[in-house]
Design an enzyme around this catalytic site. Structure first.
Site, mmCIF file in Angstrom:
data_model
loop_
_atom_site.group_PDB
_atom_site.id
_atom_site.type_symbol
_atom_site.label_atom_id
_atom_site.label_comp_id
_atom_site.label_asym_id
_atom_site.label_seq_id
_atom_site.Cartn_x
_atom_site.Cartn_y
_atom_site.Cartn_z
ATOM 1 N N CYS A 185 7.757 -11.114 -3.818
ATOM 2 C CA CYS A 185 7.912 -12.429 -3.777
ATOM 3 C C CYS A 185 7.415 -13.303 -2.622
ATOM 4 O O CYS A 185 7.256 -12.770 -1.674
ATOM 5 C CB CYS A 185 9.179 -12.823 -4.286
ATOM 6 S SG CYS A 185 10.002 -11.944 -5.578
ATOM 7 N N ARG A 215 1.316 -13.347 -4.272
ATOM 8 C CA ARG A 215 2.340 -12.245 -3.867
ATOM 9 C C ARG A 215 3.080 -12.247 -5.223
ATOM 10 O O ARG A 215 3.719 -11.020 -5.294
ATOM 11 C CB ARG A 215 3.335 -12.798 -2.746
ATOM 12 C CG ARG A 215 2.647 -12.895 -1.362
ATOM 13 C CD ARG A 215 3.737 -13.589 -0.266
ATOM 14 N NE ARG A 215 4.724 -12.541 -0.152
ATOM 15 C CZ ARG A 215 4.687 -11.519 0.860
ATOM 16 N NH1 ARG A 215 3.620 -11.353 1.327
ATOM 17 N NH2 ARG A 215 5.783 -10.776 0.635
ATOM 18 N N TRP A 241 8.015 -12.542 -8.364
ATOM 19 C CA TRP A 241 7.603 -11.161 -9.217
ATOM 20 C C TRP A 241 8.776 -10.641 -9.594
ATOM 21 O O TRP A 241 9.502 -9.837 -8.685
ATOM 22 C CB TRP A 241 6.804 -10.464 -8.141
ATOM 23 C CG TRP A 241 6.086 -9.385 -8.919
ATOM 24 C CD1 TRP A 241 5.066 -9.341 -9.917
ATOM 25 C CD2 TRP A 241 6.403 -8.066 -8.707
ATOM 26 N NE1 TRP A 241 4.796 -8.082 -10.208
ATOM 27 C CE2 TRP A 241 5.614 -7.157 -9.717
ATOM 28 C CE3 TRP A 241 7.148 -7.241 -7.988
ATOM 29 C CZ2 TRP A 241 5.580 -5.793 -9.851
ATOM 30 C CZ3 TRP A 241 7.339 -5.722 -8.064
ATOM 31 C CH2 TRP A 241 6.293 -5.256 -8.713
ATOM 32 N N ASN A 290 13.488 -12.057 -1.470
ATOM 33 C CA ASN A 290 12.206 -10.889 -1.725
ATOM 34 C C ASN A 290 13.141 -9.707 -1.435
ATOM 35 O O ASN A 290 13.270 -9.463 -0.427
ATOM 36 C CB ASN A 290 11.219 -11.320 -0.832
ATOM 37 C CG ASN A 290 10.214 -10.370 -1.334
ATOM 38 O OD1 ASN A 290 9.928 -9.824 -2.152
ATOM 39 N ND2 ASN A 290 9.322 -10.196 -0.147
ATOM 40 N N GLY A 291 12.907 -8.864 -2.315
ATOM 41 C CA GLY A 291 13.502 -7.602 -2.391
ATOM 42 C C GLY A 291 14.214 -7.148 -3.464
ATOM 43 O O GLY A 291 14.447 -7.549 -4.597
ATOM 44 N N GLU A 320 -11.275 4.830 -8.193
ATOM 45 C CA GLU A 320 -11.104 3.343 -7.740
ATOM 46 C C GLU A 320 -11.799 2.435 -8.853
ATOM 47 O O GLU A 320 -11.255 1.235 -9.144
ATOM 48 C CB GLU A 320 -11.839 3.309 -6.414
ATOM 49 C CG GLU A 320 -11.855 1.846 -5.711
ATOM 50 C CD GLU A 320 -10.677 0.840 -5.716
ATOM 51 O OE1 GLU A 320 -9.452 1.453 -5.992
ATOM 52 O OE2 GLU A 320 -10.623 -0.185 -5.732
ATOM 53 N N LYS A 355 -9.870 -0.763 -10.742
ATOM 54 C CA LYS A 355 -10.274 -2.029 -10.894
ATOM 55 C C LYS A 355 -10.504 -2.639 -12.096
ATOM 56 O O LYS A 355 -9.972 -3.707 -12.534
ATOM 57 C CB LYS A 355 -11.700 -2.236 -10.084
ATOM 58 C CG LYS A 355 -11.684 -1.819 -8.655
ATOM 59 C CD LYS A 355 -11.209 -3.208 -7.674
ATOM 60 C CE LYS A 355 -9.687 -3.099 -7.445
ATOM 61 N NZ LYS A 355 -9.179 -2.145 -6.646
ATOM 62 N N GLU A 401 -6.775 -2.998 -14.125
ATOM 63 C CA GLU A 401 -5.685 -3.951 -13.366
ATOM 64 C C GLU A 401 -6.220 -5.478 -13.667
ATOM 65 O O GLU A 401 -5.411 -6.323 -13.564
ATOM 66 C CB GLU A 401 -5.402 -3.625 -11.998
ATOM 67 C CG GLU A 401 -6.574 -3.903 -10.988
ATOM 68 C CD GLU A 401 -6.058 -3.623 -9.444
ATOM 69 O OE1 GLU A 401 -4.593 -4.064 -9.221
ATOM 70 O OE2 GLU A 401 -6.695 -3.170 -8.710
ATOM 71 N N HIS A 412 -12.821 19.830 -19.904
ATOM 72 C CA HIS A 412 -11.955 20.563 -20.197
ATOM 73 C C HIS A 412 -10.657 19.853 -20.819
ATOM 74 O O HIS A 412 -9.478 19.716 -20.457
ATOM 75 C CB HIS A 412 -11.069 20.954 -18.736
ATOM 76 C CG HIS A 412 -12.037 22.001 -18.009
ATOM 77 N ND1 HIS A 412 -12.463 23.069 -18.409
ATOM 78 C CD2 HIS A 412 -12.958 21.619 -17.047
ATOM 79 C CE1 HIS A 412 -13.346 23.734 -17.570
ATOM 80 N NE2 HIS A 412 -13.664 22.997 -16.894
ATOM 81 N N LYS A 443 0.229 -8.717 -5.178
ATOM 82 C CA LYS A 443 -0.812 -8.370 -4.180
ATOM 83 C C LYS A 443 -0.268 -7.043 -3.403
ATOM 84 O O LYS A 443 -0.770 -6.133 -2.829
ATOM 85 C CB LYS A 443 -0.917 -9.513 -3.112
ATOM 86 C CG LYS A 443 -2.123 -9.106 -2.204
ATOM 87 C CD LYS A 443 -3.337 -8.413 -2.491
ATOM 88 C CE LYS A 443 -4.251 -7.800 -1.703
ATOM 89 N NZ LYS A 443 -5.456 -7.219 -2.095
HETATM 90 C C1 AGP Z 1 -5.563 -2.250 -5.738
HETATM 91 O O1 AGP Z 1 -6.420 -3.220 -6.430
HETATM 92 C C2 AGP Z 1 -4.176 -2.772 -6.252
HETATM 93 N N1 AGP Z 1 -3.731 -4.070 -6.138
HETATM 94 C C3 AGP Z 1 -3.058 -1.719 -5.539
HETATM 95 O O2 AGP Z 1 -3.348 -0.437 -6.481
HETATM 96 C C4 AGP Z 1 -2.939 -1.809 -4.226
HETATM 97 O O3 AGP Z 1 -4.189 -0.935 -3.756
HETATM 98 C C5 AGP Z 1 -1.521 -0.765 -3.723
HETATM 99 O O4 AGP Z 1 -0.244 -1.725 -4.205
HETATM 100 C C6 AGP Z 1 -1.593 -0.663 -2.240
HETATM 101 O O5 AGP Z 1 -1.423 -1.749 -1.528
HETATM 102 P P1 AGP Z 1 -1.455 -1.786 -0.013
HETATM 103 O O6 AGP Z 1 -2.875 -1.360 0.380
HETATM 104 O O7 AGP Z 1 -1.286 -3.182 0.500
HETATM 105 O O8 AGP Z 1 -0.538 -0.738 0.577
#
Ligand code: AGP
Length: 607
Positions: A2, A27, A73, A99-100, A480, A484, A487, A503, A602
């Site tokens: 958050c 965030r 969040w 936050n937490g 990766e 992308k 997400e 396989h 994020k």
């Molecule tokens: C990546 O596009 C995602 N948002 C997510 O997987 C991110 O890479 C992951 O949460 C790790 O974040 P960080 O690199 O800040 O540790």
């Protein structure tokens, strides 16, 4: 994760708080709220939905001498007005943003309820407000110091009380909190993007610290009220770096920034004369580097895939065993820490809880853990035994792009450094340095294909599932690319070894499941072409990312994205960028919220 903001000062409170929340919306963005203190009044406005919904509800001006705000969040309780922060105690005199995760909140809630407290939300955070309200005896700082010792779990909080004019108290354990020091004004925030428009002077709180803030002064203490002297750091980002700069989305801007961000990640770190790397922050002697027998990498998400790419490189050119693990798995499996090993904690935000806690567990066992991070002053770089900042500049879009290629850059330079201390010759090192320094230009060329990739996204955006396939050092790039796409477009996508598809996953192949193959002109090219044919023989549509001039692959595939020819170890850079663009344009085509995709944040600062 958050966003938290606290403010003490003369500026229009509503505007300062809502603007700060807007800058932290990445965030977490499922609900938001503010609380402003003025005289015997506490004005609290909170709404489910984005900051825009809150802005709608907040009057132009709310008189006040201090205020707090929060963008959420959700971790406990749905997305509703009631569950939005700030939370109040029963008297309505105390307001808290958090936050937490409070892991013992259920026990605390039960006790409070048994004492007659009526909860208004389903959140864990509300217990903090009630505890403070019930234990307050005229000193908010002392009460916060006392209450946080009752909490188990993680918190970054900001608290205000009607009876304490112009005062905000903050406390941190596991969730970041930064103090911004202005002229007759002070800020408390989850990260510097919230305060950058007001001040560049920052103090980063550590776990177990409490700070009492008024417009003209601050006091940091431990939980026993012992004063702690903190260094003021200068934030090294500019405000325009956190603006969109004419792009439609932050993600688009950050994809197109990569020639510059990769260049910045290299700056001052390549020794051309000796064809090696120079990384000042490793805090390792040459003898320690030479004695290295194993490299281990821990990370999450995109950073994990950067680590996987690096592991191929480290083993192939530095000839040192390298393993990569999901940080969340490392922490709880009682890992074995080997002598003469070094760990890298790769994390853009430097606040990912899984990676931070895994690092702490490894350090507890005596491991040397180095951070590969982007955010200066974040928890991982502060607590690590050294490391390398990737200097990408703020990465605001939830989907990580420029940080990935800059993480690769830092890890490539580290690999060069240790390879040249072993068997890599000056000539080989020179070729490697040259190839690495060409990458920004090659990435610029790839970016020119954006319109063609957008066209491809329009053609394939209705697919319900995608396979991303690669081999060797590009195998992690397939993962990766899949991450992308899923997400930000919400289309299911899987990364796989191109060899592995036969396989089992090949059962998924059909006209409705396109496959995207990475086909660089490296030693595995022929193998990947065979894998492509296996898919096409089963009516699978194939998009191939291949090298300009590779007419054989272009003729074979249903569609093709051409990238420039590069040194075979540099393909992860030029193969990733088209996948970033493909995901971006597909999400656009589907009308998704590209910068703030549903359910995501994020940086995930909870386990
Ligand atoms: C990546 O596009 C995602 N948002 C997510 O997987 C991110 O890479 C992951 O949460 C790790 O974040 P960080 O690199 O800040 O540790």
């Amino acid at each position: 994760m958050c966003g938290i903001i606290g403010y003490c000062g003369p500026k229009p409170m509503a505007n300062v708080l809502v603007e700060a929340l807007k800058r932290m919306e990445y965030r977490g963005y499922d609900s938001a709220g503010i609380a402003v203190r003025s005289g015997s009044e506490l004005t609290v406005i909170k709404r489910a939905g984005k900051i825009a919904a809150l802005r709608e509800a907040v009057p132009a001006e709310i008189p006040g001498d201090c205020g707090i705000g929060h963008t959420r969040w959700a971790t406990h309780g749905g997305v509703t007005d009631h569950n939005a922060h700030p939370h109040l105690d029963a008297s309505g005199k105390v307001a808290v943003v958090h936050n937490g995760i409070i892991e013992n909140y259920a026990v605390l809630r039960e006790k409070l309820s048994a004492d007659g407290v009526e909860f208004k939300s389903e959140t864990d955070s509300e217990v903090i407000a009630h505890l403070i309200g019930r234990l307050y005896e005229g000193d908010l700082t002392a009460t916060v110091q006392q209450v946080v010792q009752l909490l188990k779990g993680t918190y970054g909080i900001a608290v205000l009380h009607i009876d304490e004019p112009g005062t905000v108290v903050g406390a941190r354990n596991g969730s970041p909190l930064v103090l911004g020091i202005g002229e007759h004004e002070m800020f408390l925030a989850s990260d510097v993007t919230a305060i950058l428009g007001h001040t560049k002077q920052a103090i980063y709180l550590e776990d177990g610290e409490v700070v009492t803030v008024t417009a003209d002064e601050y006091r940091t203490t431990d939980l026993n009220d012992r004063k702690i002297d903190k260094n003021i750091q200068i934030i090294n980002w500019e405000l325009e770096e956190i603006e969109k700069g004419g792009y439609q989305h932050y993600m688009e801007k950050e994809i197109f920034e990569q020639p510059d961000s990769i260049t910045r990640a290299m700056q001052g770190r390549l020794d051309h004369e000796n064809a090696t790397g120079h990384l000042g922050g490793l805090n390792m002697t040459k003898k320690e580097l030479l004695d290295l027998e194993r490299v281990k990498i821990i990370a999450a998400g995109t950073s994990y895939y950067a680590g996987l790419v690096a592991s191929y490189l480290i083993e192939s050119i530095a000839r040192i065993p390298c393993t990569v693990e999901l940080a969340a798995e490392v922490r709880y499996r009682n890992p074995i820490v080997e002598r003469n090993s070094v760990y890298f904690a790769v994390s853009q935000s430097g606040e990912t809880a899984d990676t931070l806690y895994a690092m702490r567990e490894l350090q507890r066992k005596g491991a040397r853990v180095l951070g590969i991070c982007n955010v200066v002053g974040a928890s991982i770089p502060r607590e690590s035994d050294g490391g390398v900042y990737i200097h990408s500049g703020p990465e605001i879009a939830v989907a990580s792009t420029k940080a990935f290629t800059s993480q690769l850059t830092a890890l490539y330079i580290f690999t060069l450094l240790i390879a040249r201390m072993r068997h890599m010759s000056l000539e080989e090192g020179t070729r490697f340095v040259q190839a690495l320094e060409e990458v920004p230009e090659r990435v610029s060329e790839v970016l020119q294909s954006a319109p063609a990739i957008a066209e491809l996204a329009r053609k394939y955006h209705s697919a319900r599932s995608f396979l991303f396939l690669g081999r060797g050092i590009n195998y992690p790039v397939a993962f990766e690319g899949a991450l992308k796409l899923k997400e930000i477009s919400y289309i299911h996508a899987e990364g796989y070894s191109a060899a592995e598809v036969k396989h089992g996953p090949i059962a998924l192949i059909g006209p409705e499941t396109p496959s995207l193959f990475l086909v660089p002109d490296d030693a595995l090219r022929e193998k990947v072409i065979s894998n492509m044919k296996e898919v096409q023989a089963r009516d699978g549509r194939v998009i191939a990312v291949c090298v300009e001039g590779d007419h054989e692959v272009a003729a074979l595939a249903d569609d093709v994205i051409m990238v420039p020819k590069v040194h075979e170890l540099m393909y992860p850079f030029v193969m990733t960028v088209p996948l970033q663009l493909f995901a971006y344009y597909t999400a656009l085509e589907l009308g998704r919220n590209v910068d703030q995709p549903r359910n995501l944040a994020k940086s995930v600062t909870v386990e």
